[in-house]
Design a protein around this motif. Sequence first.
Motif, PDB file in Angstrom:
ATOM      1  N   GLU A   1       9.178 -36.040  32.505  1.00 33.78           N
ATOM      2  CA  GLU A   1       9.232 -37.517  32.120  1.00 33.78           C
ATOM      3  C   GLU A   1       8.467 -38.245  33.428  1.00 33.78           C
ATOM      4  N   LYS A   2       7.890 -39.391  33.183  1.00 25.39           N
ATOM      5  CA  LYS A   2       7.468 -40.464  34.097  1.00 25.39           C
ATOM      6  C   LYS A   2       8.929 -41.154  34.308  1.00 25.39           C
ATOM      7  N   ASP A   3       9.187 -41.359  35.918  1.00 24.94           N
ATOM      8  CA  ASP A   3      10.330 -42.266  36.086  1.00 24.94           C
ATOM      9  C   ASP A   3      10.102 -43.632  35.759  1.00 24.94           C
ATOM     10  N   ASN A   4      10.359 -44.101  34.558  1.00 26.57           N
ATOM     11  CA  ASN A   4      10.405 -45.707  34.525  1.00 26.57           C
ATOM     12  C   ASN A   4      11.598 -46.333  34.900  1.00 26.57           C
ATOM     13  N   GLY A   5      12.717 -45.758  35.549  1.00 24.19           N
ATOM     14  CA  GLY A   5      13.925 -46.428  35.679  1.00 24.19           C
ATOM     15  C   GLY A   5      14.889 -46.215  34.638  1.00 24.19           C
ATOM     16  N   GLN A   6      14.493 -45.285  33.679  1.00 25.63           N
ATOM     17  CA  GLN A   6      15.471 -44.995  32.474  1.00 25.63           C
ATOM     18  C   GLN A   6      16.581 -44.303  32.681  1.00 25.63           C
ATOM     19  N   TYR A   7      16.702 -43.495  34.012  1.00 19.37           N
ATOM     20  CA  TYR A   7      17.904 -42.792  34.517  1.00 19.37           C
ATOM     21  C   TYR A   7      18.310 -43.291  35.740  1.00 19.37           C
ATOM     22  N   ASP A   8      18.287 -44.603  35.812  1.00 17.44           N
ATOM     23  CA  ASP A   8      18.762 -45.295  36.973  1.00 17.44           C
ATOM     24  C   ASP A   8      20.275 -45.660  36.811  1.00 17.44           C
ATOM     25  N   ASN A   9      20.834 -45.015  36.280  1.00 16.43           N
ATOM     26  CA  ASN A   9      22.486 -45.093  36.260  1.00 16.43           C
ATOM     27  C   ASN A   9      23.029 -43.917  36.961  1.00 16.43           C
ATOM     28  N   ASN A  10      24.226 -44.066  37.861  1.00 18.91           N
ATOM     29  CA  ASN A  10      25.033 -43.096  38.414  1.00 18.91           C
ATOM     30  C   ASN A  10      25.981 -42.505  37.267  1.00 18.91           C
ATOM     31  N   CYS A  11      25.875 -41.294  37.109  1.00 21.82           N
ATOM     32  CA  CYS A  11      26.845 -40.691  36.088  1.00 21.82           C
ATOM     33  C   CYS A  11      27.111 -39.307  36.357  1.00 21.82           C
ATOM     34  N   GLU A  12      27.999 -38.641  35.758  1.00 24.01           N
ATOM     35  CA  GLU A  12      28.547 -37.400  35.773  1.00 24.01           C
ATOM     36  C   GLU A  12      27.649 -36.384  35.056  1.00 24.01           C
ATOM     37  N   ILE A  13      27.178 -35.434  35.802  1.00 27.12           N
ATOM     38  CA  ILE A  13      26.527 -34.125  35.197  1.00 27.12           C
ATOM     39  C   ILE A  13      27.041 -32.885  35.060  1.00 27.12           C
ATOM     40  N   PHE A  14      26.324 -31.976  34.831  1.00 34.43           N
ATOM     41  CA  PHE A  14      26.990 -30.736  34.707  1.00 34.43           C
ATOM     42  C   PHE A  14      26.533 -29.767  36.093  1.00 34.43           C
ATOM     43  N   TRP A  15      25.362 -30.033  36.514  1.00 35.38           N
ATOM     44  CA  TRP A  15      24.888 -29.297  37.482  1.00 35.38           C
ATOM     45  C   TRP A  15      23.974 -29.995  38.317  1.00 35.38           C
ATOM     46  N   ALA A  16      23.867 -29.564  39.732  1.00 34.49           N
ATOM     47  CA  ALA A  16      23.114 -30.396  40.659  1.00 34.49           C
ATOM     48  C   ALA A  16      22.113 -29.271  41.257  1.00 34.49           C
ATOM     49  N   SER A  17      20.992 -30.060  41.281  1.00 34.25           N
ATOM     50  CA  SER A  17      19.807 -29.074  41.726  1.00 34.25           C
ATOM     51  C   SER A  17      19.975 -28.397  43.142  1.00 34.25           C
ATOM     52  N   GLY A  18      19.806 -27.103  43.431  1.00 32.71           N
ATOM     53  CA  GLY A  18      19.706 -26.585  44.722  1.00 32.71           C
ATOM     54  C   GLY A  18      18.608 -27.097  45.768  1.00 32.71           C
ATOM     55  N   ALA A  19      17.756 -27.848  45.356  1.00 28.99           N
ATOM     56  CA  ALA A  19      16.676 -28.077  46.066  1.00 28.99           C
ATOM     57  C   ALA A  19      17.248 -29.304  46.987  1.00 28.99           C
ATOM     58  N   CYS A  20      18.139 -30.075  46.540  1.00 30.43           N
ATOM     59  CA  CYS A  20      18.621 -31.117  47.430  1.00 30.43           C
ATOM     60  C   CYS A  20      20.398 -31.325  46.853  1.00 30.43           C
ATOM     61  N   PHE A  21      21.001 -30.548  47.410  1.00 28.70           N
ATOM     62  CA  PHE A  21      22.416 -30.313  46.780  1.00 28.70           C
ATOM     63  C   PHE A  21      23.645 -30.678  47.974  1.00 28.70           C
ATOM     64  N   PHE A  22      24.524 -31.620  47.635  1.00 31.35           N
ATOM     65  CA  PHE A  22      25.465 -32.108  48.535  1.00 31.35           C
ATOM     66  C   PHE A  22      26.808 -31.687  47.908  1.00 31.35           C
ATOM     67  N   ILE A  23      27.720 -30.978  48.840  1.00 27.20           N
ATOM     68  CA  ILE A  23      28.885 -30.649  48.348  1.00 27.20           C
ATOM     69  C   ILE A  23      29.944 -30.647  49.617  1.00 27.20           C
ATOM     70  N   ARG A  24      31.009 -30.952  49.449  1.00 32.37           N
ATOM     71  CA  ARG A  24      32.093 -30.956  50.245  1.00 32.37           C
ATOM     72  C   ARG A  24      32.309 -29.427  50.643  1.00 32.37           C
ATOM     73  N   SER A  25      32.580 -29.312  51.999  1.00 30.74           N
ATOM     74  CA  SER A  25      32.526 -28.059  52.736  1.00 30.74           C
ATOM     75  C   SER A  25      33.994 -27.492  52.216  1.00 30.74           C
ATOM     76  N   SER A  26      34.830 -28.098  52.074  1.00 35.31           N
ATOM     77  CA  SER A  26      36.293 -27.509  51.637  1.00 35.31           C
ATOM     78  C   SER A  26      35.950 -27.020  50.341  1.00 35.31           C
ATOM     79  N   VAL A  27      35.198 -27.522  49.214  1.00 33.67           N
ATOM     80  CA  VAL A  27      35.186 -26.966  47.984  1.00 33.67           C
ATOM     81  C   VAL A  27      34.094 -25.720  47.935  1.00 33.67           C
ATOM     82  N   TYR A  28      33.306 -26.028  48.928  1.00 35.97           N
ATOM     83  CA  TYR A  28      32.348 -24.914  49.094  1.00 35.97           C
ATOM     84  C   TYR A  28      33.114 -23.371  49.568  1.00 35.97           C
TER      85      TYR A  28
END
Length: 341
Positions: free
Chosen positions: A151-178
């Motif tokens: 999709e083209k980014d028209n701001g349709q997903y400019d809300n912060n939300c809970e997801i099921f998985w995050a991309s390994g391309a740019c992935f932030f994780i607490r070291s303790s959880v890792y």
Amino acid sequence: MKIAVVILNWNGVQLLEQFLPSVLQYSPEATVYIADNASTDDSISFVLANFPSIKIVKNDSNLGFAGGYNEALKHIDAEIYALVNSDIEVTENWLQPILKAFENQPETAIIQPKILDFKRKEYFEYAGAAGGFIDEYGYPYCRGRIFDTLEKDNGQYDNNCEIFWASGACFFIRSSVYKELKGFDADFFAHQEEIDLCWRAFNKGYKIKYTSESVVYHVGGATLQQGNPKKTYLNFRNSLLMLTKNLPKDKLYWILFCRMVLDAIAGLQFLLKGKFNHFLAIIKAHGSFYSLFSVHYKKRYKFQSEKYYNEKSIVYLYFIKKVKVFSDIFGSGINIKKLNL
């Protein structure tokens, strides 16, 4: 909050030359590391000569994405790991919304920024887009990308939300959880290891979030191109391994059977299109899966949540109902929680 930006590298000197400047320019809050998977090109000498502030962790061999990060992160001290592909261009203040979320939300374990296409910057990028989900059968899809439709980014997903998985391309994780989850599953080598890790975090009760306030641009396919049979092999095999480890027990064998039927259909489609190498890759993927099944079955946690999916079959919606964009799924049962990160 101490954050380490860790870039996994294998013979990627050209990518480092192109993308390291933006990472260093816009990441004053972080210590930047190169985790090198035994490169044989000039990667290390290039970094030492041109970016002396960057720290280097050398792995003894090419351990892939999963094993490469697992080994390198043993030697990196930080509260937050930012695992960033070498073909990512970051933007100004990209770290600040992420750090704010981690500081304010102790239940949040993993975060993904908005990932746009470096080559077409007005479009979402395949690997993650605006946050990932899976259907009941384990097929991944994203806000902004379903299968090959971007999709083209028209701001349709400019809300912060809970997801099921995050991309390994740019992935932030607490070291303790890792560390608690024992990192990525090294048996995966590459592809879908981040979905497996997120699923394991989900089964432990942790939350995975997306924020549009942090933006990066991803080239995609810089290591393994989309049409590479090895990528087909890894995706098909690892998907089955991931299901074996994480599905609720009462669903496991039925869904594995369904996936095998669907994989056979996919293999026949490759054959009809003359893509014999991809057909063989699926056969090899299943052979490897059968040999690894018992090992990965033993990796299952005591608890697997029944609520891992929002949509029963993204395959049915996409190929039969012709639903091509994420926003059109809402009428089919998706219920995205809008949360303030």
